[in-house]
Motif scaffolding. Structure first.
Motif, PDB file in Angstrom:
ATOM      1  N   GLU A 103      -9.165  11.965   3.416  1.00 55.37           N
ATOM      2  CA  GLU A 103     -10.184  12.286   2.417  1.00 55.37           C
ATOM      3  C   GLU A 103      -9.918  11.564   1.103  1.00 55.37           C
ATOM      4  OE1 GLU A 103     -10.084  16.508   2.199  1.00 55.37           O
ATOM      5  OE2 GLU A 103     -11.080  16.826   4.141  1.00 55.37           O
ATOM      6  N   LEU A 104      -8.648  11.510   0.706  1.00 57.86           N
ATOM      7  CA  LEU A 104      -8.314  10.769  -0.512  1.00 57.86           C
ATOM      8  C   LEU A 104      -8.584   9.280  -0.334  1.00 57.86           C
ATOM      9  CD1 LEU A 104      -4.968  12.418  -1.738  1.00 57.86           C
ATOM     10  CD2 LEU A 104      -7.224  12.601  -2.771  1.00 57.86           C
ATOM     11  N   ALA A 105      -8.300   8.761   0.853  1.00 59.66           N
ATOM     12  CA  ALA A 105      -8.557   7.345   1.115  1.00 59.66           C
ATOM     13  C   ALA A 105     -10.048   7.039   1.008  1.00 59.66           C
ATOM     14  CB  ALA A 105      -8.028   6.968   2.493  1.00 59.66           C
ATOM     15  N   LEU A 106     -10.897   7.935   1.513  1.00 55.80           N
ATOM     16  CA  LEU A 106     -12.342   7.734   1.413  1.00 55.80           C
ATOM     17  C   LEU A 106     -12.785   7.736  -0.049  1.00 55.80           C
ATOM     18  CD1 LEU A 106     -15.087   7.455   2.780  1.00 55.80           C
ATOM     19  CD2 LEU A 106     -15.205   9.956   2.919  1.00 55.80           C
ATOM     20  N   THR A 107     -12.236   8.658  -0.841  1.00 56.30           N
ATOM     21  CA  THR A 107     -12.563   8.692  -2.265  1.00 56.30           C
ATOM     22  C   THR A 107     -12.111   7.411  -2.960  1.00 56.30           C
ATOM     23  OG1 THR A 107     -12.305  11.093  -2.273  1.00 56.30           O
ATOM     24  CG2 THR A 107     -12.278   9.981  -4.401  1.00 56.30           C
ATOM     25  N   ALA A 108     -10.912   6.926  -2.606  1.00 55.21           N
ATOM     26  CA  ALA A 108     -10.372   5.733  -3.248  1.00 55.21           C
ATOM     27  C   ALA A 108     -11.197   4.496  -2.938  1.00 55.21           C
ATOM     28  CB  ALA A 108      -8.920   5.527  -2.803  1.00 55.21           C
ATOM     29  N   LEU A 109     -11.635   4.368  -1.691  1.00 61.96           N
ATOM     30  CA  LEU A 109     -12.363   3.162  -1.293  1.00 61.96           C
ATOM     31  C   LEU A 109     -13.845   3.249  -1.620  1.00 61.96           C
ATOM     32  CD1 LEU A 109     -10.686   2.359   2.144  1.00 61.96           C
ATOM     33  CD2 LEU A 109     -10.095   1.540  -0.139  1.00 61.96           C
ATOM     34  N   SER A 110     -14.306   4.424  -2.036  1.00 55.14           N
ATOM     35  CA  SER A 110     -15.720   4.592  -2.385  1.00 55.14           C
ATOM     36  C   SER A 110     -15.967   4.395  -3.871  1.00 55.14           C
ATOM     37  CB  SER A 110     -16.209   5.991  -1.959  1.00 55.14           C
ATOM     38  OG  SER A 110     -16.040   6.183  -0.575  1.00 55.14           O
ATOM     39  N   ALA A 111     -14.959   3.971  -4.596  1.00 49.29           N
ATOM     40  CA  ALA A 111     -15.127   3.771  -6.041  1.00 49.29           C
ATOM     41  C   ALA A 111     -16.293   2.822  -6.301  1.00 49.29           C
ATOM     42  CB  ALA A 111     -13.839   3.210  -6.641  1.00 49.29           C
ATOM     43  N   ASN A 112     -17.237   3.262  -7.101  1.00 53.17           N
ATOM     44  CA  ASN A 112     -18.468   2.501  -7.340  1.00 53.17           C
ATOM     45  C   ASN A 112     -18.207   1.397  -8.355  1.00 53.17           C
ATOM     46  OD1 ASN A 112     -21.101   1.695  -7.339  1.00 53.17           O
ATOM     47  ND2 ASN A 112     -21.835   3.349  -8.667  1.00 53.17           N
ATOM     48  N   GLU A 113     -18.092   0.148  -7.873  1.00 48.73           N
ATOM     49  CA  GLU A 113     -17.894  -0.988  -8.756  1.00 48.73           C
ATOM     50  C   GLU A 113     -18.547  -2.214  -8.130  1.00 48.73           C
ATOM     51  OE1 GLU A 113     -13.762  -1.782  -9.236  1.00 48.73           O
ATOM     52  OE2 GLU A 113     -13.289  -1.457  -7.135  1.00 48.73           O
ATOM     53  N   ASP A 114     -18.995  -3.106  -8.976  1.00 47.78           N
ATOM     54  CA  ASP A 114     -19.684  -4.302  -8.490  1.00 47.78           C
ATOM     55  C   ASP A 114     -18.693  -5.241  -7.830  1.00 47.78           C
ATOM     56  OD1 ASP A 114     -22.042  -3.337  -9.550  1.00 47.78           O
ATOM     57  OD2 ASP A 114     -21.681  -4.294 -11.505  1.00 47.78           O
ATOM     58  N   PRO A 115     -19.063  -5.815  -6.677  1.00 49.51           N
ATOM     59  CA  PRO A 115     -18.162  -6.772  -6.034  1.00 49.51           C
ATOM     60  C   PRO A 115     -18.073  -8.072  -6.816  1.00 49.51           C
ATOM     61  CG  PRO A 115     -20.254  -6.650  -4.852  1.00 49.51           C
ATOM     62  CD  PRO A 115     -20.280  -5.568  -5.898  1.00 49.51           C
ATOM     63  N   LEU A 116     -16.955  -8.743  -6.698  1.00 50.79           N
ATOM     64  CA  LEU A 116     -16.792 -10.052  -7.323  1.00 50.79           C
ATOM     65  C   LEU A 116     -17.551 -11.104  -6.528  1.00 50.79           C
ATOM     66  CD1 LEU A 116     -12.930  -9.881  -8.026  1.00 50.79           C
ATOM     67  CD2 LEU A 116     -14.790  -9.334  -9.595  1.00 50.79           C
ATOM     68  N   THR A 117     -17.825 -12.209  -7.165  1.00 48.98           N
ATOM     69  CA  THR A 117     -18.534 -13.292  -6.484  1.00 48.98           C
ATOM     70  C   THR A 117     -17.650 -13.891  -5.398  1.00 48.98           C
ATOM     71  OG1 THR A 117     -19.692 -13.797  -8.554  1.00 48.98           O
ATOM     72  CG2 THR A 117     -19.724 -15.478  -6.810  1.00 48.98           C
ATOM     73  N   GLY A 118     -18.141 -13.814  -4.156  1.00 45.25           N
ATOM     74  CA  GLY A 118     -17.348 -14.339  -3.047  1.00 45.25           C
ATOM     75  C   GLY A 118     -16.044 -13.583  -2.856  1.00 45.25           C
ATOM     76  N   GLN A 119     -16.090 -12.296  -3.066  1.00 47.46           N
ATOM     77  CA  GLN A 119     -14.851 -11.492  -3.080  1.00 47.46           C
ATOM     78  C   GLN A 119     -14.115 -11.515  -1.750  1.00 47.46           C
ATOM     79  OE1 GLN A 119     -15.115  -7.500  -4.768  1.00 47.46           O
ATOM     80  NE2 GLN A 119     -13.812  -6.704  -3.142  1.00 47.46           N
ATOM     81  N   ARG A 120     -12.786 -11.652  -1.855  1.00 42.68           N
ATOM     82  CA  ARG A 120     -11.872 -11.427  -0.739  1.00 42.68           C
ATOM     83  C   ARG A 120     -10.922 -10.306  -1.153  1.00 42.68           C
ATOM     84  NH1 ARG A 120      -8.660 -16.575  -0.049  1.00 42.68           N
ATOM     85  NH2 ARG A 120      -9.022 -16.689  -2.304  1.00 42.68           N
ATOM     86  N   SER A 121     -10.609  -9.429  -0.216  1.00 41.01           N
ATOM     87  CA  SER A 121      -9.731  -8.297  -0.520  1.00 41.01           C
ATOM     88  C   SER A 121      -8.500  -8.336   0.365  1.00 41.01           C
ATOM     89  CB  SER A 121     -10.481  -6.970  -0.330  1.00 41.01           C
ATOM     90  OG  SER A 121     -11.553  -6.851  -1.242  1.00 41.01           O
ATOM     91  N   PHE A 122      -7.373  -7.932  -0.217  1.00 40.64           N
ATOM     92  CA  PHE A 122      -6.097  -7.905   0.489  1.00 40.64           C
ATOM     93  C   PHE A 122      -5.435  -6.554   0.235  1.00 40.64           C
ATOM     94  CE2 PHE A 122      -7.138 -12.135  -0.962  1.00 40.64           C
ATOM     95  CZ  PHE A 122      -6.966 -12.936   0.148  1.00 40.64           C
ATOM     96  N   ALA A 123      -4.703  -6.071   1.236  1.00 40.09           N
ATOM     97  CA  ALA A 123      -4.003  -4.790   1.113  1.00 40.09           C
ATOM     98  C   ALA A 123      -2.518  -5.001   1.343  1.00 40.09           C
ATOM     99  CB  ALA A 123      -4.553  -3.779   2.116  1.00 40.09           C
ATOM    100  N   GLU A 124      -1.716  -4.316   0.504  1.00 39.26           N
ATOM    101  CA  GLU A 124      -0.251  -4.392   0.617  1.00 39.26           C
ATOM    102  C   GLU A 124       0.189  -5.846   0.745  1.00 39.26           C
ATOM    103  OE1 GLU A 124       1.742  -1.926   0.131  1.00 39.26           O
ATOM    104  OE2 GLU A 124       0.231  -0.340   0.104  1.00 39.26           O
ATOM    105  N   ILE A 125      -0.254  -6.670  -0.195  1.00 33.66           N
ATOM    106  CA  ILE A 125       0.047  -8.091  -0.149  1.00 33.66           C
ATOM    107  C   ILE A 125       1.390  -8.353  -0.833  1.00 33.66           C
ATOM    108  CG2 ILE A 125      -1.428  -8.386  -2.184  1.00 33.66           C
ATOM    109  CD1 ILE A 125      -1.888 -11.241  -1.333  1.00 33.66           C
ATOM    110  N   PRO A 126       2.367  -8.915  -0.131  1.00 34.29           N
ATOM    111  CA  PRO A 126       3.705  -9.106  -0.710  1.00 34.29           C
ATOM    112  C   PRO A 126       3.762 -10.323  -1.628  1.00 34.29           C
ATOM    113  CG  PRO A 126       3.680  -9.893   1.547  1.00 34.29           C
ATOM    114  CD  PRO A 126       2.315  -9.329   1.275  1.00 34.29           C
TER     115      PRO A 126
END
Length: 597
Positions: A392-415
């Motif tokens: 439930e917390l993960a859903l809240t975290a990823l549902s944050a309402n914000e405009d995407p960046l132009t050509g956005q790429r997303s990374f998780a736990e990136i070292p």
């Protein structure tokens, strides 16, 4: 158990004495299946004399211990020999296997000694039947002896007279035993009593205690007449003890802890000590730098001496905040990586709640399965609830309402900076990252190398804008933290890393996300000024530590300080208050950070 079997049974005598040191330290060995998996993975070449201990270890754990109480007789025949086996058989004859702990504790076993010429220790009733020349009666207080008679809880006195159920009441039996012992002791009878009970209350005197003889008061802190150990001998010879290096060091530490000056016992070390330089010459993380800034002495203990708190090995009743945070981060990582592979990537999928929910559920199932096989988890009902809360917390975290960046790429736990996660990645994953995770990252203006992994990185297609998000599973703060006295460094360090590793030094928005009830994104205010301020404080902390000022800072007084045991007794009540202004004066370039919001 293996140690006992090695010493008592010839069948297992050749097992290595410290075979368990070859097991992984973090292996959750909570059931026979996990034991079997870890023992089977041991390398026989790591043991002396080319002895492979695995078959016998598996026999003990899998073929015997895991069979349970229902087959206790079979287990004993398989593992035990000689006298130990005879005791086991007798215990199973006297009572069922479910009562083994009680049966074994009360089982009478012949010790091979002649009772008539041996010291006998037991209750008064037993001693009365075995006359002795010398007898010592212990515990002659009004609460202990003679014992008080009490009604039977099932058949009280008003239903059936106590005299019918027990013709010889317990207090009369105790009096009779005392008189028998007194009459049958040939040479000397010693009676003793405790003046106070375990709670400090004064004890009354037993009516059987002799009144016509002089008492000898034996203080608990008296010097022993006969030394039973080396400690007794030193306690009886204070002059000898005071000449030992340990005694002189202890006395010196006690004096130093109660003086208004900084000493070696407070953490002062000679300048440029090799251990200090070695502790600094490492890849730093947000947690290690926070320790260096807020508690240099704790930093020395952890990263210089290598001290650490042991991991919990028993099955927990629930997850502590750190474990729950790790669970949440792993679910977020799995969900983001899954959504990024979809058309439009994470930025597009984040606008679809159904896709988010599906990805989070799949990630939670994978993470839960991995935890159950590699770490202790709470009971099923609590574990499922915790996984649901994290989802439930993960859903809240990823549902944050914000405009995407132009050509956005997303990374998780990136070292970055050579973090250990990068060493486990395959070439197919490394090529998708926006930088080389093994490339060093140096904080500008210092010699400090940093590394770690960023919870989430959103990067525009032209690499001109980056958003760094650090998830926090704890409570929402009362204010808007920036450096938070040196405790909140992730945003700054991640901004350093992104600017350093991405060509063109993109504009970085570093923020904290608390996905709880008060979900909010807290961005780092005035990034350039804050980063410059932190750089100055890090340089001051680095220089002071290398100069030998490994002193306890405000972090030493925190509630969750793993090294509180190494501080003086009552440190939070007196010692830290006494030394705080002295530490602030010694670390004058660093102390202003501790007041930063």
């Amino acid at each position: 158990m293996v140690g006992l079997l090695r010493s008592q049974t010839t069948k297992f005598s050749k097992l290595p004495s410290q075979w368990w040191r070859k097991l992984p330290e973090d292996a959750p060995l909570l059931d026979a299946g996990r034991w079997k998996q870890q023992i089977a993975a041991l390398d026989p070449k790591n043991f002396p004399d080319d002895i492979d201990p695995r078959p016998q270890l598996l026999e003990i754990i899998i073929d015997a211990a895991s069979l349970g109480l229902a087959r206790a007789s079979e287990v004993g025949e398989q593992l035990l020999q000689g006298k130990a086996l005879a005791i086991w058989r007798k215990a199973l004859t006297d009572a069922p296997a479910e009562a083994l702990d009680v049966t074994l504790a009360g089982l009478r076993v012949d010790d091979g000694l002649e009772p008539a010429v041996s010291v006998v220790w037991g209750p008064a009733a037993a001693i009365a039947a075995v006359p002795r020349r010398y007898t010592w009666l212990v515990g002659l207080t009004s609460r202990s002896w003679p014992r008080r008679a009490s009604e039977d809880p099932l058949l009280p006195h008003h239903i059936i007279s106590s005299s019918r159920l027990n013709p010889l009441p317990v207090h009369q039996a105790d009096t009779r035993d005392f008189e028998t012992i007194e009459a049958m002791t040939a040479s000397e009878l010693v009676c003793s009593r405790a003046r106070r009970d375990s709670g400090g209350r004064i004890n009354g005197v037993s009516p059987l205690y002799p009144r016509d003889v002089a008492e000898a008061y034996l203080a608990q802190s008296r010097e022993p007449e006969q030394a039973a150990s080396d400690t007794d001998r030193l306690f009886a010879r204070p002059a000898e003890f005071s000449s030992l290096p340990e005694a002189r060091s202890a006395l010196s530490a006690w004096i130093d802890w109660h003086t208004d000056r900084i000493t070696a016992h407070d953490g002062r070390v000679r300048s440029n000590h090799p251990l200090l330089l070695q502790a600094l010459d490492r890849r730093q993380s947000a947690s290690s730098l926070a320790k260096l800034l807020r508690d240099p002495l704790g930093y020395l203990w952890h990263y210089g001496f290598g001290w650490s708190s042991p991991d919990e090995t028993d099955e927990p009743l629930t997850l502590n905040p750190l474990q729950f945070g790790n669970l949440l981060h792993q679910i977020l990582e799995g969900a983001i990586l899954t959504l990024e592979e979809k058309p439009g990537g994470f930025a597009a999928a984040a606008q679809n709640e159904q896709e988010l929910t599906s990805a989070i559920a799949a990630a939670a199932a994978t993470v839960a399965s991995r935890w159950e096989s590699t770490a202790p988890v709470p009971p099923p009902v609590i574990w499922r609830r915790k996984c649901q809360d994290a989802s439930e917390l993960a859903l809240t975290a990823l549902s944050a309402n914000e405009d995407p960046l132009t050509g956005q790429r997303s990374f998780a736990e990136i070292p970055f900076g050579g973090d250990s996660r990068a060493l486990k990645m395959g070439d197919n994953i490394l090529t998708t990252l926006p930088w080389d995770p093994l490339a060093p990252v140096i904080i500008p203006g210092t010699a400090i190398s940093i590394g770690g992994s960023i919870d989430r990185l959103d990067l525009s297609g032209d690499n001109s804008v980056a958003r760094v998000t650090d998830y926090k599973s704890g409570k929402f703060p009362s204010g808007v933290p920036q450096l938070k006295g040196g405790a909140e460094l992730q945003r700054c360090l991640y901004a350093y890393a992104v600017r350093s590793l991405i060509v063109g030094s993109p504009e970085v928005d570093a923020r904290l996300l608390y996905p709880g009830k008060k979900s909010a994104l807290l961005s780092l205010a005035s990034p350039n000024a804050t980063l410059a301020k932190l750089t100055a404080f890090l340089a001051a902390a680095y220089s002071a530590f290398a100069d030998g000022k490994a002193l306890p800072g405000p972090g030493a007084a925190e509630e969750f300080n793993d090294f509180a045991f190494a501080l003086p007794g009552g440190a939070k009540e007196s010692y830290l208050d006494l030394i705080r202004p002295l530490v602030a004066a010694e670390l004058s370039d660093l102390a202003p950070l501790w007041e930063e919001p």
